[in-house]
Scaffold this active site. Sequence first.
Site, PDB file in Angstrom:
ATOM      1  CE  LYS A   1      -5.485  -0.385  -1.625  1.00 44.25           C
ATOM      2  NZ  LYS A   1      -4.422   0.007  -0.668  1.00 44.25           N
TER       3      LYS A   1
ATOM      4  CG  ASP B   1      -1.623   1.162   1.549  1.00 43.20           C
ATOM      5  OD1 ASP B   1      -2.496   1.475   0.729  1.00 43.20           O
ATOM      6  OD2 ASP B   1      -1.375   1.818   2.582  1.00 43.20           O
TER       7      ASP B   1
ATOM      8  CG  ASP C   1      -1.521   8.004   0.860  1.00 45.40           C
ATOM      9  OD1 ASP C   1      -0.465   8.647   0.948  1.00 45.40           O
ATOM     10  OD2 ASP C   1      -2.400   8.246   0.021  1.00 45.40           O
TER      11      ASP C   1
HETATM   12  O1  LIG Z   1      -5.979   6.913  -1.699  1.00 42.72           O
HETATM   13  C1  LIG Z   1      -6.129   6.745  -0.463  1.00 42.72           C
HETATM   14  O2  LIG Z   1      -7.073   7.227   0.175  1.00 42.72           O
HETATM   15  C2  LIG Z   1      -5.165   5.896   0.269  1.00 42.72           C
HETATM   16  O3  LIG Z   1      -4.176   5.400  -0.592  1.00 42.72           O
HETATM   17  P1  LIG Z   1      -3.478   4.012  -0.225  1.00 42.72           P
HETATM   18  O4  LIG Z   1      -4.450   2.944  -0.580  1.00 42.72           O
HETATM   19  O5  LIG Z   1      -2.229   3.980  -1.064  1.00 42.72           O
HETATM   20  O6  LIG Z   1      -3.169   4.060   1.224  1.00 42.72           O
HETATM   21 MG   LIG Z   2      -3.023   3.147   2.967  1.00 42.59          MG
END
Ligand SMILES: O=C(O)COP(=O)(O)O
Ligand SMILES: [Mg+2]
Length: 229
Positions: free
Chosen positions: A153, A10, A12
């Site tokens: 995902k 992932d 963020d």
């Molecule tokens: O786009 C988001 O809200 C979070 O992004 P992520 O899935 O990379 O953590």
């Molecule tokens: Mg994330």
Amino acid sequence: MTTDPPLILDIDGTLTRPEGWGIDPRIFDPLHEWDAPVVVATGKAFPYPIALCHFLAIPELVVAENGGVVYTGDDVTFTADRAAAQNVMAEYRAAGYGPGWGADDTVNRWRETEIAVNLEMPLEPLEEIADDYGLEVIDTGYAYHLKDPTINKGQGVLAMAEAVGIDLEDAVAVGDSINDVSTFEVVGRSFAVANADDAATEAADEVLEDVHADGTLGVLERVRGRSRD
Ligand SMILES: O=C(O)COP(=O)(O)O
Ligand SMILES: [Mg+2]
């Protein structure tokens, strides 16, 4: 011979700095040098993970928009249709709101299958309208994502694994939020960073003591050279 396990990462909350903002530059070298596939599985719009892979100089193996977009390096697949999300947003705008990112909205500008809404916008009317159109709203801690509830995902990771030949039993995933739960369900080993939300914490095989990239870097050190194959 490959000895590192495949990674499903992932962005963020997971590759970010312990202070909570921006990518932690310490992830660049280990990910560049990783000798197995690295799949970036994110809620962010398609160009963001592509750019991350590009500048890491690794193959572009990308699951973007919470599974709405899968890019194997050869083929791009869109698994959701943005029309319903656009209808919801039209009604949300008519009610006096909007995505909340300003006029140019680079958060959604290149988004193909869902719409992301600023956490400062009111959630309740968004959820009510989404429900009328059969969509869901998930809160990643970084944005509300207005999306098709059948897309996630994990499905994108399965499609990726099939297309490029990744053994998911051997794969290691790290994530921080509700949109990583479906990823955790399809890999052999899953880790939630210490800043993870309740959903990710409950779904992970192991919850790390360290936050953000500190947690992820610790996992990389532990699993490097320890593919089960
Ligand atoms: O786009 C988001 O809200 C979070 O992004 P992520 O899935 O990379 O953590
Ligand atoms: Mg994330």
